[in-house]
Design a protein around this motif. Structure first.
Motif, PDB file in Angstrom:
ATOM      1  N   UNK A   6      -1.778 -13.651   1.816  1.00 32.41           N
ATOM      2  CA  UNK A   6      -1.848 -13.068   1.449  1.00 32.41           C
ATOM      3  C   UNK A   6      -3.355 -12.299   0.360  1.00 32.41           C
ATOM      4  N   UNK A   7      -3.066 -13.553  -0.666  1.00 35.38           N
ATOM      5  CA  UNK A   7      -4.491 -13.401  -1.439  1.00 35.38           C
ATOM      6  C   UNK A   7      -6.052 -13.489  -1.108  1.00 35.38           C
ATOM      7  N   UNK A   8      -6.126 -14.113   0.798  1.00 35.58           N
ATOM      8  CA  UNK A   8      -7.805 -13.543   0.947  1.00 35.58           C
ATOM      9  C   UNK A   8      -6.955 -11.794   2.345  1.00 35.58           C
ATOM     10  N   UNK A   9      -8.302 -11.341   1.118  1.00 36.92           N
ATOM     11  CA  UNK A   9      -7.911  -9.766   2.442  1.00 36.92           C
ATOM     12  C   UNK A   9      -9.050  -9.098   2.275  1.00 36.92           C
ATOM     13  N   UNK A  10      -9.287  -7.587   2.582  1.00 34.75           N
ATOM     14  CA  UNK A  10     -10.145  -6.734   1.855  1.00 34.75           C
ATOM     15  C   UNK A  10      -9.812  -5.952   1.709  1.00 34.75           C
ATOM     16  N   UNK A  11     -10.431  -4.659   0.299  1.00 33.85           N
ATOM     17  CA  UNK A  11      -9.825  -3.329   0.482  1.00 33.85           C
ATOM     18  C   UNK A  11     -10.651  -2.704   1.353  1.00 33.85           C
ATOM     19  N   UNK A  12     -10.176  -1.417   2.188  1.00 36.11           N
ATOM     20  CA  UNK A  12     -10.874  -1.131   3.105  1.00 36.11           C
ATOM     21  C   UNK A  12     -10.559   0.631   2.391  1.00 36.11           C
ATOM     22  N   UNK A  13     -12.181   1.602   2.463  1.00 31.97           N
ATOM     23  CA  UNK A  13     -12.010   2.521   2.694  1.00 31.97           C
ATOM     24  C   UNK A  13     -12.343   3.230   3.867  1.00 31.97           C
ATOM     25  N   UNK A  14     -11.428   3.821   4.366  1.00 30.60           N
ATOM     26  CA  UNK A  14     -10.930   4.477   5.773  1.00 30.60           C
ATOM     27  C   UNK A  14     -11.213   5.926   5.483  1.00 30.60           C
ATOM     28  N   UNK A  15     -12.633   6.477   6.611  1.00 32.43           N
ATOM     29  CA  UNK A  15     -12.321   7.629   6.547  1.00 32.43           C
ATOM     30  C   UNK A  15     -12.358   8.135   8.288  1.00 32.43           C
ATOM     31  N   UNK A  16     -11.761   9.152   8.493  1.00 34.23           N
ATOM     32  CA  UNK A  16     -12.153   9.849   9.875  1.00 34.23           C
ATOM     33  C   UNK A  16     -11.772  11.008   9.653  1.00 34.23           C
ATOM     34  N   UNK A  69       0.574  -1.136  -0.227  1.00 38.14           N
ATOM     35  CA  UNK A  69       0.238  -0.478   0.618  1.00 38.14           C
ATOM     36  C   UNK A  69       0.891   1.437  -0.001  1.00 38.14           C
ATOM     37  N   UNK A  70      -0.051   2.213  -0.955  1.00 40.69           N
ATOM     38  CA  UNK A  70       1.672   3.922  -1.323  1.00 40.69           C
ATOM     39  C   UNK A  70       0.811   3.976   0.160  1.00 40.69           C
ATOM     40  N   UNK A  71       0.482   4.406   1.199  1.00 38.82           N
ATOM     41  CA  UNK A  71      -0.449   5.116   1.885  1.00 38.82           C
ATOM     42  C   UNK A  71      -1.130   3.872   3.227  1.00 38.82           C
ATOM     43  N   UNK A  72      -0.916   4.358   4.267  1.00 39.22           N
ATOM     44  CA  UNK A  72      -1.757   3.525   5.711  1.00 39.22           C
ATOM     45  C   UNK A  72      -1.920   5.353   6.665  1.00 39.22           C
ATOM     46  N   UNK A  73      -2.509   4.422   7.725  1.00 32.56           N
ATOM     47  CA  UNK A  73      -3.644   5.358   8.197  1.00 32.56           C
ATOM     48  C   UNK A  73      -2.304   6.524   9.349  1.00 32.56           C
ATOM     49  N   UNK A 131      -8.007  10.447  16.720  1.00 29.97           N
ATOM     50  CA  UNK A 131      -9.059   9.439  15.667  1.00 29.97           C
ATOM     51  C   UNK A 131      -9.434   8.869  15.854  1.00 29.97           C
ATOM     52  N   UNK A 132     -10.875   9.254  15.043  1.00 32.63           N
ATOM     53  CA  UNK A 132     -12.040   8.592  15.271  1.00 32.63           C
ATOM     54  C   UNK A 132     -13.010   8.387  13.177  1.00 32.63           C
ATOM     55  N   UNK A 133     -13.610   7.573  13.514  1.00 34.37           N
ATOM     56  CA  UNK A 133     -13.590   7.269  12.054  1.00 34.37           C
ATOM     57  C   UNK A 133     -14.117   6.109  11.354  1.00 34.37           C
ATOM     58  N   UNK A 134     -14.657   5.769  10.551  1.00 30.85           N
ATOM     59  CA  UNK A 134     -15.035   4.658   9.801  1.00 30.85           C
ATOM     60  C   UNK A 134     -14.454   3.571   8.704  1.00 30.85           C
ATOM     61  N   UNK A 135     -14.510   2.414   8.835  1.00 32.23           N
ATOM     62  CA  UNK A 135     -13.447   1.737   7.526  1.00 32.23           C
ATOM     63  C   UNK A 135     -15.133   1.251   6.677  1.00 32.23           C
ATOM     64  N   UNK A 136     -14.737   1.234   6.288  1.00 29.32           N
ATOM     65  CA  UNK A 136     -15.543   0.531   4.544  1.00 29.32           C
ATOM     66  C   UNK A 136     -15.116  -0.395   3.739  1.00 29.32           C
ATOM     67  N   UNK A 137     -15.963  -1.961   4.027  1.00 29.61           N
ATOM     68  CA  UNK A 137     -15.495  -2.865   2.861  1.00 29.61           C
ATOM     69  C   UNK A 137     -15.297  -2.495   1.489  1.00 29.61           C
ATOM     70  N   UNK A 138     -14.700  -1.705   0.821  1.00 33.16           N
ATOM     71  CA  UNK A 138     -14.405  -1.886  -0.565  1.00 33.16           C
ATOM     72  C   UNK A 138     -13.954  -3.226  -2.148  1.00 33.16           C
ATOM     73  N   UNK A 190      -8.721  10.914   4.753  1.00 33.16           N
ATOM     74  CA  UNK A 190      -9.243   9.676   3.515  1.00 33.16           C
ATOM     75  C   UNK A 190      -8.079   8.736   3.310  1.00 33.16           C
ATOM     76  N   UNK A 191      -8.326   7.838   3.317  1.00 37.24           N
ATOM     77  CA  UNK A 191      -7.478   6.901   2.549  1.00 37.24           C
ATOM     78  C   UNK A 191      -7.790   5.311   1.759  1.00 37.24           C
ATOM     79  N   UNK A 192      -7.065   4.990   1.564  1.00 41.14           N
ATOM     80  CA  UNK A 192      -7.995   3.557   0.741  1.00 41.14           C
ATOM     81  C   UNK A 192      -6.656   2.436   1.312  1.00 41.14           C
ATOM     82  N   UNK A 193      -6.355   1.153   1.380  1.00 40.10           N
ATOM     83  CA  UNK A 193      -5.722   0.104   1.580  1.00 40.10           C
ATOM     84  C   UNK A 193      -6.278  -1.214   1.664  1.00 40.10           C
ATOM     85  N   UNK A 194      -5.562  -2.138   1.653  1.00 40.95           N
ATOM     86  CA  UNK A 194      -6.062  -3.435   1.627  1.00 40.95           C
ATOM     87  C   UNK A 194      -5.328  -4.499   2.716  1.00 40.95           C
ATOM     88  N   UNK A 195      -6.276  -4.581   3.459  1.00 38.02           N
ATOM     89  CA  UNK A 195      -6.074  -5.950   4.829  1.00 38.02           C
ATOM     90  C   UNK A 195      -5.808  -6.788   4.025  1.00 38.02           C
TER      91      UNK A 195
END
Length: 608
Positions: free
Chosen positions: A127-137, A93-97, A150-157, A116-121
């Motif tokens: 590593x083939x199994x995981x989730x793409x997350x949209x993180x806003x806070x 991932x290029x960026x992290x929280x 900090x507070x925010x929400x994580x959304x599976x995208x 706001x950012x997006x990353x893969x967990x």
């Protein structure tokens, strides 16, 4: 979940201090309000969002109880602190929280700072199994101005990310075969060429074409044709080395970059691929289809170090193979003749376009003479293009190029425009104009004709549309429809160059034309060939059987006139009566030219 804190109902108790609640910049009646974390959690959880609160001082992170949404692939016990959270985030991932918040250049002036950012967990073991997350806070600063909470929400995208990934993939790859597409293949070829000098190894570019794909598409349908493309692609790919690169070049073509391949060895690979496909049928889900391939190759860097040139040379070479029915593979060799041919195409095309723009396209009028009376029945409009010096450019240089490059329809439109104006200006004159096969297929030409004379039948009745025999026979159903539309406008229709193609008795019967113009090649040599005279006589008799008028073209000698009148040809046209003039001639002016053409067997009525 022994180590992870889950936000429960009491997480946002009213007795908590304000700095333990989520600040919410809602203005109600002009006042700021603090919204309880639990209230936020209930709202966001209902739409699948995971709420979190992050204490940056301790590093601890608390989550809403729907954190279980990502428990299938992620060890959520490892998400309790910022440090452990980083372990389940992909390193690619290029960026992290933490980086986004802790290294933010923005300042908190009391309302917090949005992020706001997006990353893969992913799971550390798979590593083939995981989730793409949209993180806003939103993060909030402490007394020192640095992020404190900090507070925010994580959304599976995942679905959205899959779509974006596919879009990105399809930007560089072909959907049907999975190969790189033409643009990407060109980029790979550029990089390959750049590395040739360093590695001192020859490379070849091979362009492979499926010969009979159009036939397969017509006989079996598009679905089978697509399946054939995919199966041929797999068969070719199965014979490639790991170092070679294969791409979908166009609809029925594949491009292959052959590394470390000397020119004398290219044919070995090409023939192996051609045989692998051609010697065994392609078995689709429904049909067994016979497929053949042709290939053109270019040795690199022998002929060029430019990817665009190499791909063009490969196309030319492949076309050479397709034109030579007995060959299915060829290696590019420079050709002065081909270069001159291409240069001439460019120059002539440029001249045609500029002549159209500068109104240097004109027509001259060649008379069509009534064989019995010598009177001018009508004029054929012959196109002429003048260069900038006012000199005529020979049609022999222009027309073949215009037809090859689909420029004839533009010239035909200009001729139609001039001819229609002449018919308006000269109410007693009849004209004939030629149109090409491309023009017949261009509905805009017919639309223009309808718009010009649709309500003026007196103009349509004085216009003859001449279409070559080979063009008429291309699609009989469409041709008949086209002819019927011309007749509806009052126009006559003539088959030009009759006899040069393959018109049969049946075809002539089906075509509702008014005139046939016998090809001049039979007329010009008729004096020296009994066979040509017999052929002209036969075609004339055939046309008369269907009540179709006949015209003899290329009439150049008095002897021709006498013979053609004996045969019973209706109209004569050729240099004997004029090569083409800017102005229209008087209808009686040719009467004197018939004075020497009288024959004891043919009574010539007086002109006039």
């Amino acid at each position: 979940m022994s180590d992870i804190k889950v936000v429960k109902v009491d997480f946002g108790r009213k007795d908590q201090k304000p700095d333990q609640r989520v600040k919410h910049n809602d203005v109600i009646a002009g006042e700021k309000n603090f919204l309880d974390v639990n209230e936020i959690s209930q709202i966001t959880s209902s739409i699948g969002d995971i709420c979190y609160y992050w204490d940056l001082v301790s590093g601890e992170i608390s989550y809403s109880d729907n954190i279980e949404l990502i428990a299938e692939y992620i060890d959520i016990d490892k998400m309790a602190t910022a440090k452990s959270f980083a372990a389940v985030v992909d390193v690619e991932n290029v960026t992290n929280r933490e980086q986004t918040v802790c290294h933010s250049l923005e300042k908190d002036f009391g309302d917090g700072v949005n992020y706001e950012l997006a990353y893969r967990m992913s799971h550390s073991d798979n590593i083939r199994h995981g989730y793409w997350i949209e993180d806003k806070g939103r993060w909030f600063a402490g007394k020192d101005g640095q992020p404190e909470s900090a507070c925010g929400v994580m959304r599976i995208v995942n679905k959205r990310q899959d779509v974006e990934q596919k879009q990105a993939l399809y930007g560089t790859h072909d959907i049907l075969t999975g190969f790189v597409n033409r643009i990407q293949l060109g980029e790979v070829l550029k990089r390959t060429i750049d590395g040739i000098e360093k590695h001192q190894k020859d490379v070849a570019f091979l362009l492979i074409g499926i010969d009979n794909l159009a036939m397969i598409n017509e006989a079996y349908g598009m679905d089978v044709a697509d399946e054939v493309i995919g199966l041929v692609a797999k068969r070719i790919e199965g014979l490639m080395r790991k170092t070679d690169v294969i791409g979908r070049y166009s609809g029925n073509k594949f491009g292959v970059i052959l590394h470390d391949c000397a020119e004398q060895n290219i044919h070995i690979t090409a023939e192996r691929l051609i045989d692998a496909v051609g010697q065994d049928v392609i078995k689709t889900a429904d049909e067994a289809v016979s497929v053949t391939l042709s290939a053109g190759a270019v040795s690199i860097p022998k002929h060029s170090s430019e990817a665009q040139d190499i791909m063009q040379y490969a196309e030319e070479t492949l076309q050479v193979c397709k034109d030579r029915t007995l060959e299915n593979f060829s290696i590019y060799e420079p050709s002065v003749e081909r270069d001159n041919y291409r240069r001439n195409n460019i120059e002539v095309a440029s001249e045609i376009v500029s002549a159209l723009n500068e109104r240097r396209v004109k027509i001259v009028y060649q008379p069509l003479v009534h064989a019995a009376t010598g009177q001018i029945e009508s004029y054929e409009c012959l196109i002429r293009i003048m260069d900038r010096r006012g000199e005529m450019i020979p049609n022999g240089q222009l027309i073949p190029v215009a037809e090859r490059l689909n420029l004839m329809r533009l010239l035909d439109n200009r001729v139609l425009e001039i001819a229609l104006q002449k018919l308006i200006d000269e109410p007693q004159v009849n004209l004939g104009i030629n149109i090409s096969g491309n023009t017949i297929a261009d509905s805009s030409w017919l639309d223009c004709l309808v718009a010009s004379i649709g309500n003026k039948p007196q103009i349509g009745q004085r216009l003859t549309i001449e279409i070559t025999e080979t063009t008429l026979l291309g699609d009989m159903a469409y041709t008949n429809e086209f002819v019927n539309k011309l007749h509806a406008l009052g126009c006559k229709v003539a088959i030009d160059d009759f006899g040069a193609g393959y018109t049969s008795f049946q075809n002539l019967k089906m075509l509702d034309v008014d005139i046939v113009k016998i090809d001049g090649s039979f007329i010009s040599n008729m004096r020296n060939s009994a066979d040509d005279e017999f052929f002209v006589r036969t075609m004339n008799d055939l046309a008369k059987h269907f009540n179709i008028k006949t015209v003899a073209e290329w009439v150049e000698h008095e002897e021709d006139v006498i013979t053609l009148r004996k045969i019973g040809i209706d109209y004569l046209q050729g240099f004997y009566f004029g090569s083409g003039q800017d102005a229209l001639r008087d209808v009686d002016v040719l009467g004197d030219m018939y004075a020497g053409c009288e024959d004891e067997d043919v009574a010539l009525p007086s002109a006039g």
